[in-house]
Every structure is written in structure tokens, then in C-alpha cells.
Write a protein that holds these residues in place. Structure first.
Motif, PDB file in Angstrom:
ATOM      1  N   THR A   1      -7.769  25.191  -1.848  1.00  0.00           N
ATOM      2  CA  THR A   1      -9.479  25.720  -1.399  1.00  0.00           C
ATOM      3  C   THR A   1     -10.396  26.239  -2.703  1.00  0.00           C
ATOM      4  OG1 THR A   1      -8.911  27.644  -0.339  1.00  0.00           O
ATOM      5  CG2 THR A   1      -8.645  25.492   1.383  1.00  0.00           C
TER       6      THR A   1
ATOM      7  N   ASP B   1     -16.107  28.656   1.439  1.00  0.00           N
ATOM      8  CA  ASP B   1     -14.913  28.352   2.146  1.00  0.00           C
ATOM      9  C   ASP B   1     -14.627  26.727   1.090  1.00  0.00           C
ATOM     10  OD1 ASP B   1     -12.274  29.257   1.956  1.00  0.00           O
ATOM     11  OD2 ASP B   1     -12.056  29.574   4.566  1.00  0.00           O
TER      12      ASP B   1
ATOM     13  N   LYS C   1     -12.849  23.841   1.447  1.00  0.00           N
ATOM     14  CA  LYS C   1     -11.083  22.850   1.355  1.00  0.00           C
ATOM     15  C   LYS C   1     -11.923  21.610   0.619  1.00  0.00           C
ATOM     16  CE  LYS C   1     -12.376  20.459   6.281  1.00  0.00           C
ATOM     17  NZ  LYS C   1     -11.664  21.177   7.366  1.00  0.00           N
TER      18      LYS C   1
ATOM     19  N   SER D   1     -16.793  22.596   4.307  1.00  0.00           N
ATOM     20  CA  SER D   1     -15.895  24.193   4.114  1.00  0.00           C
ATOM     21  C   SER D   1     -14.997  24.244   5.438  1.00  0.00           C
ATOM     22  CB  SER D   1     -17.420  25.159   4.296  1.00  0.00           C
ATOM     23  OG  SER D   1     -17.458  25.211   5.944  1.00  0.00           O
ATOM     24  N   ASN D   2     -14.080  25.039   5.471  1.00  0.00           N
ATOM     25  CA  ASN D   2     -13.293  25.480   7.012  1.00  0.00           C
ATOM     26  C   ASN D   2     -13.774  26.235   8.061  1.00  0.00           C
ATOM     27  OD1 ASN D   2     -11.280  25.015   5.140  1.00  0.00           O
ATOM     28  ND2 ASN D   2     -10.878  26.605   3.887  1.00  0.00           N
TER      29      ASN D   2
END
Length: 88
Positions: A35, A72, A74, A52-53
Motif C-alpha cells: 500500500t 491509504d 492499495k 483506497s483501503n
């Protein structure tokens, strides 16, 4: 970050990865489970896609050099252009 700019391209990319960066272009294959917290656009990039996560997504947009994406993240991909992704 210290990188020997006289090295061939692959050695430079390896050094970036060791310092927490990934060089992203159209040939980039993201390592499983990796990530990123920041993406810096090095040269004008087309068809930039990232998720994103937390469920946010950026799909198929064109970005200018110098732009920064935080989150964040991924997944990361680009059609043309180059980016640096900072590993979380």
C-alpha cells in the motif's frame, strides 16, 4: 535519499524502492499487499487509477506533473506518464 544517478535505470528503481518509493509507469506490476500513502506525478500522466483501503477510488483521470495524491492507497496504475508512489 541517496541514489547514484549514473547507474542504469533498473538500479535506480531498485534504490528508490529501498528508500520507500516505487517508480510507477505503464509497465508497473504492484507487489501483492503493498500500500502507498502518497503518489507524486513526475510527468503528465493519463488514465491514472487508484483505490483506497476505505473505499475511495480515482479512476481513469489525467493528472499534470507536480500533482500529489494522498491517502491509504492499495492499488495504483497509470496508462502513460510516470509517478512515484511512497510505500506505507
Amino acid at each position: 535519499m541517496k541514489v547514484n544517478l549514473t547507474n542504469q535505470g533498473e538500479f535506480q528503481r531498485q534504490a528508490f524502492a529501498q528508500d520507500g518509493f516505487r517508480f510507477v509507469d505503464s509497465t508497473f506490476i504492484q507487489p501483492a499487499g503493498e500500500t502507498y500513502v502518497c503518489i507524486y506525478i513526475l510527468s503528465a500522466a493519463t488514465n491514472v487509477t487508484t483505490t483506497s483501503n476505505v473505499g475511495d477510488a480515482l479512476g481513469g483521470v489525467d493528472l499534470l506533473a507536480g500533482m500529489i495524491i494522498y491517502g491509504d492507497l492499495k492499488t495504483v496504475s497509470v496508462g502513460t506518464g510516470t509517478m512515484l508512489a511512497y510505500i506505507a
